[in-house]
Enzyme design. Structure first.
Site, short mmCIF file in Angstrom:
data_model
loop_
_atom_site.label_atom_id
_atom_site.label_comp_id
_atom_site.label_asym_id
_atom_site.label_seq_id
_atom_site.Cartn_x
_atom_site.Cartn_y
_atom_site.Cartn_z
CD GLU A 161 -4.35 -10.78 -0.37
OE1 GLU A 161 -5.10 -11.42 0.26
OE2 GLU A 161 -4.48 -10.79 -1.87
CE1 TYR A 209 3.46 -2.80 8.88
CE2 TYR A 209 3.33 -3.52 6.65
CZ TYR A 209 3.85 -3.65 7.86
OH TYR A 209 4.96 -4.28 8.33
#
Length: 172
Positions: free
Chosen positions: A136, A142
Site C-alpha cells: 500500500e 506511485y
C-alpha cells in the site's frame, strides 16, 4: 546531507546483490513465508543473473548514496528487457528500493525523478512498473507521482503466486 546517484558497473555486482537482498527482504519478509522469500532471493539475485542483467544494454542500474553510504537502487528496462511487452515507447521501472534506515528522506522520489529524466532523454512516451497489490505504501507513492493502474500480472514469490498491479504514467 549529500545525496548522489551513480550508474552501477559490472565491478559492483556484489554490492548490487547485497543491496538487492537487503532491501527486498526488508520490504517483504513480514508478508511472506521464509521458504518463499528464500526461493525468490536465490533465483532473482543470483550473481550470474545479475551479471547478465547489468551487461544488457536495455537495462540500467543506479545506486543512490546518502552521505556516501549505499542507501538504495533503481533498475530500468527498455525494449526487450521489459518484463511485459509494452512497446519501444515505454520505459519500465523494474526495481526501486531504499533500505529501511534511509526511507522518508526523499530518496525514492529522487530515483523516480531519475527514471523520468532517462525516459524523457530516450524520448519514451510512457513509464510503467509493477507493484505488489499488498504494498500500500508503494502504491500510494506511485499514485502521488502520477501513475495510474492499467492492469495486473502474476508475480511468483517462490511458488506462491501473487498479483502485481501494472501502473503507467504518460510522459508526453
Amino acid at each position: 546531507m549529500i545525496i548522489t546517484i551513480k550508474k552501477c558497473t559490472p565491478n559492483e555486482l556484489h554490492e548490487l546483490q547485497e543491496i538487492s537482498i537487503t532491501t527486498f527482504t526488508e520490504t517483504f519478509q513480514e508478508q511472506n513465508s521464509p521458504e518463499h522469500l528464500h526461493a525468490y532471493l536465490k533465483t532473482a539475485y543470483d550473481l550470474k543473473k545479475l551479471e547478465r542483467e547489468v551487461a544488457n544494454s536495455s537495462s540500467h542500474f543506479f545506486f543512490i548514496y546518502y552521505n556516501e553510504e549505499l542507501a538504495g537502487y533503481l533498475k530500468l528496462n527498455t525494449d526487450g528487457a521489459q518484463t511485459e511487452t509494452m512497446g519501444s515507447d515505454a520505459l519500465e521501472v523494474e526495481r526501486i528500493y531504499i533500505k529501511k534506515a534511509f526511507q522518508k528522506h526523499g530518496l525514492g522520489k529522487m530515483l523516480m525523478n531519475k527514471a523520468v529524466e532517462i525516459a524523457l532523454i530516450q524520448q519514451k512516451k510512457r513509464i510503467w512498473l509493477g507493484v505488489w497489490e499488498a504494498n500500500e505504501n508503494a502504491i500510494a507513492f506511485y499514485k502521488k507521482k502520477g501513475f495510474v493502474q492499467t492492469g495486473a500480472h502474476s508475480f511468483f514469490m517462490g511458488d506462491d503466486e501473487q498479483v502485481d498491479l501494472i501502473m503507467v504514467k504518460a510522459l508526453q
